[in-house]
Design a protein around this motif. Structure first.
Motif, mmCIF file in Angstrom:
data_model
loop_
_atom_site.group_PDB
_atom_site.id
_atom_site.type_symbol
_atom_site.label_atom_id
_atom_site.label_comp_id
_atom_site.label_asym_id
_atom_site.label_seq_id
_atom_site.Cartn_x
_atom_site.Cartn_y
_atom_site.Cartn_z
ATOM 1 N N TYR A 322 0.834 -1.208 0.000
ATOM 2 C CA TYR A 322 0.000 0.000 0.000
ATOM 3 C C TYR A 322 0.871 1.261 0.000
ATOM 4 C CZ TYR A 322 -1.859 3.720 3.054
ATOM 5 O OH TYR A 322 -2.147 4.923 3.637
ATOM 6 N N LEU A 323 1.924 1.268 0.811
ATOM 7 C CA LEU A 323 2.830 2.415 0.835
ATOM 8 C C LEU A 323 3.557 2.567 -0.499
ATOM 9 C CD1 LEU A 323 4.351 1.975 4.425
ATOM 10 C CD2 LEU A 323 2.552 3.559 3.723
ATOM 11 N N ASN A 324 3.933 1.444 -1.086
ATOM 12 C CA ASN A 324 4.595 1.478 -2.392
ATOM 13 C C ASN A 324 3.648 2.031 -3.460
ATOM 14 O OD1 ASN A 324 7.154 0.645 -3.739
ATOM 15 N ND2 ASN A 324 5.793 -0.682 -4.931
ATOM 16 N N ASP A 325 2.373 1.623 -3.380
ATOM 17 C CA ASP A 325 1.374 2.146 -4.318
ATOM 18 C C ASP A 325 1.224 3.660 -4.173
ATOM 19 O OD1 ASP A 325 0.821 -0.269 -5.494
ATOM 20 O OD2 ASP A 325 -1.055 -0.620 -4.425
ATOM 21 N N ALA A 326 1.345 4.151 -2.945
ATOM 22 C CA ALA A 326 1.262 5.596 -2.732
ATOM 23 C C ALA A 326 2.397 6.313 -3.460
ATOM 24 C CB ALA A 326 1.295 5.915 -1.239
ATOM 25 N N LEU A 336 2.156 14.883 -2.642
ATOM 26 C CA LEU A 336 2.274 14.039 -1.446
ATOM 27 C C LEU A 336 1.275 14.423 -0.369
ATOM 28 C CD1 LEU A 336 6.176 13.936 -1.012
ATOM 29 C CD2 LEU A 336 4.742 12.454 -2.411
ATOM 30 N N SER A 337 1.192 15.698 -0.054
ATOM 31 C CA SER A 337 0.314 16.145 1.025
ATOM 32 C C SER A 337 -1.151 15.899 0.689
ATOM 33 C CB SER A 337 0.542 17.632 1.321
ATOM 34 O OG SER A 337 0.285 18.411 0.174
ATOM 35 N N VAL A 338 -1.489 15.963 -0.594
ATOM 36 C CA VAL A 338 -2.861 15.677 -1.013
ATOM 37 C C VAL A 338 -3.189 14.209 -0.751
ATOM 38 C CG1 VAL A 338 -4.408 15.542 -3.017
ATOM 39 C CG2 VAL A 338 -2.908 17.538 -2.722
ATOM 40 N N ILE A 339 -2.238 13.324 -1.059
ATOM 41 C CA ILE A 339 -2.438 11.892 -0.804
ATOM 42 C C ILE A 339 -2.548 11.637 0.694
ATOM 43 C CG2 ILE A 339 -1.411 9.600 -1.025
ATOM 44 C CD1 ILE A 339 -0.076 10.590 -3.619
ATOM 45 N N ASP A 340 -1.640 12.207 1.472
ATOM 46 C CA ASP A 340 -1.676 12.018 2.928
ATOM 47 C C ASP A 340 -3.019 12.459 3.502
ATOM 48 O OD1 ASP A 340 0.829 10.889 3.273
ATOM 49 O OD2 ASP A 340 1.828 12.767 3.804
ATOM 50 N N PHE A 349 -7.168 6.413 8.415
ATOM 51 C CA PHE A 349 -5.874 5.954 8.906
ATOM 52 C C PHE A 349 -5.216 7.070 9.717
ATOM 53 C CE2 PHE A 349 -5.077 2.778 5.168
ATOM 54 C CZ PHE A 349 -6.207 2.060 5.558
ATOM 55 N N PRO A 350 -4.465 6.720 10.765
ATOM 56 C CA PRO A 350 -3.892 7.759 11.637
ATOM 57 C C PRO A 350 -2.827 8.618 10.970
ATOM 58 C CG PRO A 350 -3.127 5.574 12.291
ATOM 59 C CD PRO A 350 -4.201 5.366 11.285
ATOM 60 N N MET A 351 -2.170 8.098 9.950
ATOM 61 C CA MET A 351 -1.156 8.859 9.208
ATOM 62 C C MET A 351 -1.367 8.633 7.717
ATOM 63 S SD MET A 351 2.505 8.196 11.044
ATOM 64 C CE MET A 351 2.760 8.460 12.794
ATOM 65 N N GLY A 352 -0.974 9.638 6.944
ATOM 66 C CA GLY A 352 -0.919 9.429 5.512
ATOM 67 C C GLY A 352 0.265 8.557 5.167
ATOM 68 N N PRO A 353 0.298 7.969 3.970
ATOM 69 C CA PRO A 353 1.360 7.021 3.619
ATOM 70 C C PRO A 353 2.761 7.627 3.647
ATOM 71 C CG PRO A 353 0.029 7.560 1.697
ATOM 72 C CD PRO A 353 -0.699 8.091 2.896
ATOM 73 N N PHE A 354 2.915 8.894 3.235
ATOM 74 C CA PHE A 354 4.256 9.473 3.207
ATOM 75 C C PHE A 354 4.698 9.909 4.603
ATOM 76 C CE2 PHE A 354 2.526 9.877 -1.052
ATOM 77 C CZ PHE A 354 3.502 9.186 -1.756
ATOM 78 N N GLN A 355 3.746 10.293 5.432
ATOM 79 C CA GLN A 355 4.078 10.555 6.830
ATOM 80 C C GLN A 355 4.563 9.276 7.498
ATOM 81 O OE1 GLN A 355 0.149 12.010 7.754
ATOM 82 N NE2 GLN A 355 0.822 14.139 7.829
ATOM 83 N N LEU A 356 3.890 8.166 7.199
ATOM 84 C CA LEU A 356 4.265 6.887 7.811
ATOM 85 C C LEU A 356 5.604 6.393 7.279
ATOM 86 C CD1 LEU A 356 3.633 4.560 9.676
ATOM 87 C CD2 LEU A 356 2.195 3.566 7.884
ATOM 88 N N LEU A 357 5.819 6.506 5.982
ATOM 89 C CA LEU A 357 7.117 6.110 5.416
ATOM 90 C C LEU A 357 8.255 6.850 6.102
ATOM 91 C CD1 LEU A 357 6.112 5.977 1.660
ATOM 92 C CD2 LEU A 357 7.258 4.113 2.866
ATOM 93 N N ASP A 358 8.073 8.138 6.332
ATOM 94 C CA ASP A 358 9.119 8.929 6.972
ATOM 95 C C ASP A 358 9.329 8.544 8.429
ATOM 96 O OD1 ASP A 358 9.716 10.314 4.684
ATOM 97 O OD2 ASP A 358 8.635 12.140 5.230
ATOM 98 N N VAL A 359 8.280 8.088 9.095
ATOM 99 C CA VAL A 359 8.411 7.642 10.487
ATOM 100 C C VAL A 359 9.127 6.292 10.534
ATOM 101 C CG1 VAL A 359 7.133 6.775 12.487
ATOM 102 C CG2 VAL A 359 6.455 8.928 11.414
ATOM 103 N N VAL A 360 8.727 5.371 9.685
ATOM 104 C CA VAL A 360 9.347 4.039 9.652
ATOM 105 C C VAL A 360 10.807 4.128 9.244
ATOM 106 C CG1 VAL A 360 9.317 1.804 8.464
ATOM 107 C CG2 VAL A 360 7.175 2.857 9.205
ATOM 108 N N GLY A 361 11.089 5.023 8.301
ATOM 109 C CA GLY A 361 12.423 5.127 7.708
ATOM 110 C C GLY A 361 12.344 4.605 6.288
#
Length: 408
Positions: A322-326, A336-340, A349-361
Motif C-alpha cells: 500500500y505504501l509502495n502504491d502511494a 504528497l500532502s494531497v495523498i496524505d 488511517f492515523p497517518m498518511g502514507p508518506f508521513q508513515l514512510l518517513d516515520v518508519v524510515g
C-alpha cells in the motif's frame, strides 16, 4: 491520475482497494485467520478497523465491482478481484447489510459462527515461564525488558558493555517516572519493576531462563551466530524467540539442534505502547511452544496474532505494498500532502502514507518492499522508483530530518 483530477475518494480507492484485495488473498490462502488479519492491522497500524471488517461494511459486491473495473483498466494483477471475493459474492455473501460476508451479523452486530473460536480454545502456558531473557539494549530490546518486568517476570538482559546495561536501566527508570507523573503508577511499583531486572554482559547469564527474546540488529549472520550460542548456553526446554520483522525464522531454527523450540515473537515499536505481537511459527516449531508463546503474550497484556514464516508476516505484507502504491500514485502527479490528507480523511488511517514512510524510515521501507518482491514475485510489488530515489539521496525520513517531507 493528475492532482487536479484526483478527489479524496479517488485517491483512497486507488490505494485502499488493492490493500483490501491483498487481505482477502491472505485469508484465502489460510495464512492467517480473519480475526488475526483484522487484529494485526488494528493493533499494529492503529487502523480503526481491520480490512475484512471494512470489506463487509463497504459491501463485498461493491468492492468486487470496483476492483474489476480497475483491473479492466490497468491489467494489474493486484486489482484483479481475489477468487474468494468473487466466490463469496456469487454465494450472496455480500457483507454486513445482508447478514453474512467474512463475518456473520444479526441486527448489525457480529455474532458467533463456525469460525469463531470458543472460550475453551484460549491458549494455555504449556511451559512454566518464570525467568525471561532478552538480548539487546536498543529501543526495542529495552521496551521488551520493561514489558516483561512490569508483568511480574524476572528479566535477565544482555548487552555489550556496562554502559549499555546502564542505558537500559536509565531508560526504563525514565519511562516509569513518566507513568508516575501521569498518575498511572507509583514509587512502590517502580521499585518492584526495577528489582526484577538483572543486566549482564555475557550470554552465559541466560543459562537458566525459560524463554529468551533476541532483539539485536536485523543482520542474519549476527542472528545465526546468536542462535547457535543460545543452543550451547540455554537449558533444554527453553523457548528461543526472535523479534525479527523480516528475516527467515526457519534459518534461525536450523542453526540450533532444537528447531522445535524456536519461534518468532515480533513486537512492534515502542513495545511498551504497541499492543500487537505477531507470533510466527517455523515448520518445526512445536505446538506447545506456539501455544505457550500466545498465552504469554496475553499475560503481559499484548494482543497476539498467529502466522507462519514468510516475508512480511501479516502487517508488513499488507502495509508496505500500500505504501509502495502511494509512491507510484505520487509519481503520476498527485502531490504528497494531497495523498496524505485524502487517506486520513477517507480511510480514517492515523497517518498518511508518506508521513508513515518517513516515520518508519525510507531505507527500512525499501528493504521490506524488496523482500516482499523477492518472495512473492508480484510485478506490482517492485519498489517504486521514487522510494529508491529518496533512499539513494540519503533522505531517510524523520531520522535524517528529510524524507518525502522536510522536517528541518
Amino acid at each position: 491520475m493528475t492532482e487536479t483530477a484526483a478527489t479524496n475518494e479517488q485517491i483512497s480507492a486507488t490505494l485502499v482497494l488493492p490493500y483490501l484485495n491483498h487481505a482477502v488473498r491472505m485469508y484465502e490462502q489460510k495464512y492467517a485467520s480473519r480475526a488475526d488479519i483484522d487484529a494485526a492491522m488494528r493493533f499494529g497500524c492503529g487502523y480503526p478497523k481491520g480490512p475484512l471488517t471494512v470489506l463487509d461494511e463497504l459491501g463485498l459486491d461493491t468492492v468486487h465491482d470496483q476492483l474489476a473495473a480497475r483491473y479492466a483498466e490497468t491489467g494489474d494483477n493486484l486489482h484483479k478481484p481475489a477468487d474468494l471475493l468473487t466466490a463469496l459474492v456469487g454465494e450472496g455473501r455480500t457483507g454486513k447489510s445482508d447478514g453474512r460476508g467474512f463475518y456473520t451479523y444479526a441486527n448489525g452486530e457480529v455474532i458467533a459462527d463456525d469460525e469463531t473460536p470458543s472460550a475453551d480454545d484460549q491458549p494455555q502456558l504449556r511451559h512454566d515461564i518464570k525467568k525471561v531473557g532478552v538480548v539487546g539494549t536498543g529501543t526495542m530490546a529495552s521496551g521488551i525488558v520493561q514489558v516483561f518486568a512490569q508483568a511480574g517476570y524476572d528479566v535477565v538482559f544482555v548487552g555489550r558493555g556496562e554502559d549499555k546495561i546502564a542505558g537500559v536501566i536509565g531508560g526504563i527508570t525514565k519511562g516509569l517516572d513518566k507513568l508516575i507523573e501521569k498518575g498511572r503508577s507509583d514509587e512502590a511499583t517502580k521499585e518492584a519493576v526495577l528489582g526484577r531486572l538483572t543486566g549482564a554482559t555475557t550470554r552465559e547469564a541466560l543459562a537458566d531462563v525459560d524463554i529468551v527474546v533476541e532483539a539485536i540488529a536485523e543482520d542474519l549472520d549476527l542472528k545465526l551466530e546468536l542462535f547457535r550460542d543460545f543452543d550451547r548456553i540455554i537449558k533444554q526446554g527453553a523457548i528461543l524467540a526472535t523479534t525479527t520483522s523480516s528475516l527467515p525464522i526457519t534459518q534461525l531454527a536450523d542453526a540450533t539442534s532444537r528447531p522445535e523450540s524456536v519461534i518468532g515473537m515480533h513486537f512492534f515499536n515502542p513495545a511498551t505502547v504497541m499492543k500487537l505481537v505477531e507470533v510466527v511459527t517455523a515448520p518445526a516449531t512445536g505446538a506447545d511452544v506456539n501455544e505457550t508463546t500466545l498465552a504469554l503474550c496475553a499475560k503481559v497484556g499484548k494482543v497476539a496474532v498467529s502466522c507462519a514464516d514468510r516475508s512480511g508476516f501479516i502487517v508488513n505484507a499488507l502495509l508496505f505494498p500500500y505504501l509502495n502504491d502511494a509512491c507510484l500514485l505520487a509519481e503520476s502527479g498527485v502531490e504528497l500532502s494531497v495523498i496524505d490528507d485524502a487517506i486520513k480523511a477517507e480511510a480514517g488511517f492515523p497517518m498518511g502514507p508518506f508521513q508513515l514512510l518517513d516515520v518508519v524510515g525510507n531505507d527500512v521501507s525499501l528493504a521490506i518492499q524488496k523482500e516482499l518482491f523477492a518472495e512473492f514475485k508480484e510485478p506490482g510489488f517492485a519498489p517504486a522508483a521514487s522510494l529508491e530515489k529518496v533512499v539513494a539521496d540519503g533522505h531517510l525520513g524523520r531520522k535524517t530530518k528529510k524524507g518525502f517531507h522536510d522536517y528541518s
